[in-house]
Design a protein around this motif. Structure first.
Motif, mmCIF file in Angstrom:
data_model
loop_
_atom_site.group_PDB
_atom_site.id
_atom_site.type_symbol
_atom_site.label_atom_id
_atom_site.label_comp_id
_atom_site.label_asym_id
_atom_site.label_seq_id
_atom_site.Cartn_x
_atom_site.Cartn_y
_atom_site.Cartn_z
ATOM 1 N N GLU A 85 25.106 45.320 51.027
ATOM 2 C CA GLU A 85 23.944 45.306 50.067
ATOM 3 C C GLU A 85 22.780 46.118 50.758
ATOM 4 O O GLU A 85 21.912 47.019 50.184
ATOM 5 C CB GLU A 85 23.577 43.966 49.620
ATOM 6 C CG GLU A 85 24.721 43.309 48.703
ATOM 7 C CD GLU A 85 24.642 44.125 47.435
ATOM 8 O OE1 GLU A 85 23.517 44.844 46.866
ATOM 9 O OE2 GLU A 85 25.809 43.953 46.837
ATOM 10 N N ILE A 88 23.434 49.978 51.530
ATOM 11 C CA ILE A 88 23.566 50.853 50.489
ATOM 12 C C ILE A 88 22.231 50.934 49.655
ATOM 13 O O ILE A 88 21.840 51.952 49.439
ATOM 14 C CB ILE A 88 24.650 50.252 49.403
ATOM 15 C CG1 ILE A 88 25.980 50.566 50.147
ATOM 16 C CG2 ILE A 88 24.673 51.105 48.119
ATOM 17 C CD1 ILE A 88 27.086 49.901 49.316
ATOM 18 N N LYS A 89 21.756 49.744 49.499
ATOM 19 C CA LYS A 89 20.271 49.785 48.567
ATOM 20 C C LYS A 89 19.019 50.129 49.271
ATOM 21 O O LYS A 89 18.290 50.743 48.891
ATOM 22 C CB LYS A 89 20.264 48.471 47.881
ATOM 23 C CG LYS A 89 21.252 48.140 46.891
ATOM 24 C CD LYS A 89 21.481 46.662 46.162
ATOM 25 C CE LYS A 89 22.554 46.559 45.136
ATOM 26 N NZ LYS A 89 22.412 45.094 44.440
ATOM 27 N N LYS A 92 20.054 53.428 52.246
ATOM 28 C CA LYS A 92 20.567 54.231 51.683
ATOM 29 C C LYS A 92 21.615 55.146 52.307
ATOM 30 O O LYS A 92 21.323 56.637 52.457
ATOM 31 C CB LYS A 92 19.410 55.143 50.876
ATOM 32 C CG LYS A 92 18.628 54.577 49.896
ATOM 33 C CD LYS A 92 17.745 55.453 49.149
ATOM 34 C CE LYS A 92 16.705 54.658 48.547
ATOM 35 N NZ LYS A 92 17.343 53.635 47.365
ATOM 36 N N THR A 111 32.146 46.844 46.207
ATOM 37 C CA THR A 111 30.814 47.173 46.278
ATOM 38 C C THR A 111 30.448 48.555 46.876
ATOM 39 O O THR A 111 30.013 49.294 46.217
ATOM 40 C CB THR A 111 29.884 46.227 47.219
ATOM 41 O OG1 THR A 111 29.982 44.791 46.454
ATOM 42 C CG2 THR A 111 28.574 46.453 47.102
ATOM 43 N N SER A 115 29.791 51.841 44.342
ATOM 44 C CA SER A 115 28.417 52.519 44.721
ATOM 45 C C SER A 115 28.494 53.958 44.825
ATOM 46 O O SER A 115 27.792 54.867 45.067
ATOM 47 C CB SER A 115 27.559 51.974 45.831
ATOM 48 O OG SER A 115 28.192 52.369 46.884
ATOM 49 N N ASP A 116 29.893 54.410 44.923
ATOM 50 C CA ASP A 116 30.229 55.909 45.221
ATOM 51 C C ASP A 116 29.982 56.371 46.714
ATOM 52 O O ASP A 116 29.552 57.445 47.089
ATOM 53 C CB ASP A 116 29.678 56.770 44.121
ATOM 54 C CG ASP A 116 30.428 58.261 44.269
ATOM 55 O OD1 ASP A 116 31.769 58.270 44.800
ATOM 56 O OD2 ASP A 116 29.850 59.271 44.064
ATOM 57 N N THR A 117 29.937 55.410 47.452
ATOM 58 C CA THR A 117 29.621 55.644 48.833
ATOM 59 C C THR A 117 31.184 55.679 49.411
ATOM 60 O O THR A 117 32.083 54.900 49.316
ATOM 61 C CB THR A 117 28.999 54.141 49.607
ATOM 62 O OG1 THR A 117 27.791 54.158 48.894
ATOM 63 C CG2 THR A 117 28.813 54.457 51.118
#
Length: 397
Positions: A85, A88-89, A92, A111, A115-117
């Motif tokens: 989390e 990603i958030k 970035k 997750t 998130s398209d990661t």
């Protein structure tokens, strides 16, 4: 937090301050792995191999300023979830890599992918994303979990063993390892035993093994589990009464360093070995020893190749720095020289590669290590490939 990790995190924070969106100024990598507990040696090898790969790119993967955030998942799913989390958030990151264990990877993968990661696995290659659920954002630069055990199953069959005792941890990676062995082994199974992940006392299992009538044992016990098991196996005298076989994970340099000469002669399979004769591998082994004061393991080689894969992809297509679909396409082409030699991604984005039989033995410098004794599979493809219909997957699904 140790000084090395604190320094890394500080450097990343400074670099990240100049880049708050995908592809701007700094290419961000989240390296989430196990750096504490019984599996810490594995995560440390992956981290060190990846960092050497970045160093060999002069700190700039694909010529782009690169920031690597290193996080310890402690081999715990909850820690992994919280770290993902943040990566990603808050951070970035453009790509995540490094997880050592499937019990951490599987709970956090929805997750990451949702998130398209992009995730590049430098170790575990679970069945979940090899077949029907293959995903455009999931790449395994290591192997599918069943592949190396399948090479061992064929080898043990070729050695004409009639009855084999199987033991592994009761988690996805352990169960898939046993399944891989059973797919190619043609003899009888004396017993199939699953122990708690992290267990280090095997007195009961050794007694079962002795009574089973098996003429060989195949075990997959990662990290500290394998160290404890081998020591107890040797002390019990069973290692001289039955043949001992393992995938390379449990007979690699981290285990050899902890056990020593009593591992000499242990047969194990892997897709990589320190004595592979190619320029990329020779440079990697030499520079890893100089940088860290020890021989690298296959985990380190996989971490290194993950960095080299990213470097090659970013060089191959300048748009890949700003465009995730361009990066996915560049990664699929695997535009780099792997330390293992010939390497390509299959349709499911798991490797097509050669698997070798290795043996623990002194190298030319007198160090206990692994050497290749035969080739088991040439350009092997995992059996989940036909189930993968990548074109029908929705982006980031």
């Amino acid at each position: 937090m140790n000084k090395r990790l604190a320094s890394c995190m500080t450097a990343v924070a400074l670099a990240a301050a100049s880049s708050t969106a995908w592809g701007q100024d700094v290419f961000k990598v989240g390296l989430l792995t196990t750096l504490s507990g019984p599996g810490a040696a594995i995560g440390s090898e992956i981290r060190d191999g990846f960092e050497l790969g970045v160093k060999h790119a002069d700190g700039k993967l694909g010529g782009i300023e690169t920031a690597v955030t290193v996080v310890d998942d402690q081999q715990k799913p909850m820690e992994g979830r919280q770290a993902v989390e943040r990566l990603i958030k808050r951070d970035k990151v453009d790509v995540i890599t490094g997880m050592a264990f499937s019990n951490v990877l599987l709970p956090v993968m929805p997750t990451i992918l949702g998130s398209d990661t992009i995730y590049i696995s430098a170790n575990t290659g679970p069945a979940d994303y090899a077949g029907e659920r293959c995903n455009p954002n999931f790449f395994a630069v290591s192997w599918q979990n069943e592949d190396i055990p399948a090479a061992m199953g064929k080898y043990v069959t070729d050695k004409a063993h009639k009855k084999v005792y199987l033991i592994a941890p009761n988690y996805p990676g352990g169960r898939e390892s046993i399944e891989g062995f059973k797919r190619t082994f043609k003899g009888d199974i004396a017993d199939e035993v699953y122990v708690k992940l992290g267990q280090v006392d095997f007195a009961a299992e050794l007694a079962q093994m002795r009574a089973s009538g098996a003429d060989a044992v195949f075990f997959f016990l990662p990290g500290g589990m394998g160290v404890a098991f081998i020591k107890q196996l040797v002390n019990s005298g069973l290692s001289s009464q039955m043949a001992v076989y393992t995938p390379g994970f449990s007979a690699d340099q981290d285990t050899i360093a902890a056990i020593g000469d009593s591992m000499q002669g242990m047969a194990n399979a892997a897709q990589w070995s320190p004595d592979l004769d190619n320029a990329a591998n020779q440079r990697f082994v030499k520079d890893f020893q100089q940088a860290y004061g020890r021989l690298p393991s296959m985990y380190a080689a996989q971490g290194y190749d993950a960095a080299r894969l990213l470097d090659g992809a970013l060089k191959a297509d300048p748009k890949a720095v700003h465009d995730r679909e361009a990066l996915r396409q560049a990664l699929r082409r695997a535009p780099f020289e792997s330390v293992r030699g010939a390497f390509a991604f299959n349709n499911n984005q798991y490797p097509v590669q050669t698997y070798y039989m290795r043996e623990v033995a002194p190298n030319a410098q007198g160090q206990m290590s692994n050497k290749i004794v035969s080739t088991v599979f040439e350009q092997f493809q995992d059996h989940f490939v036909p189930q993968c219909k990548m074109d029908s997957n929705k982006k980031g699904a």
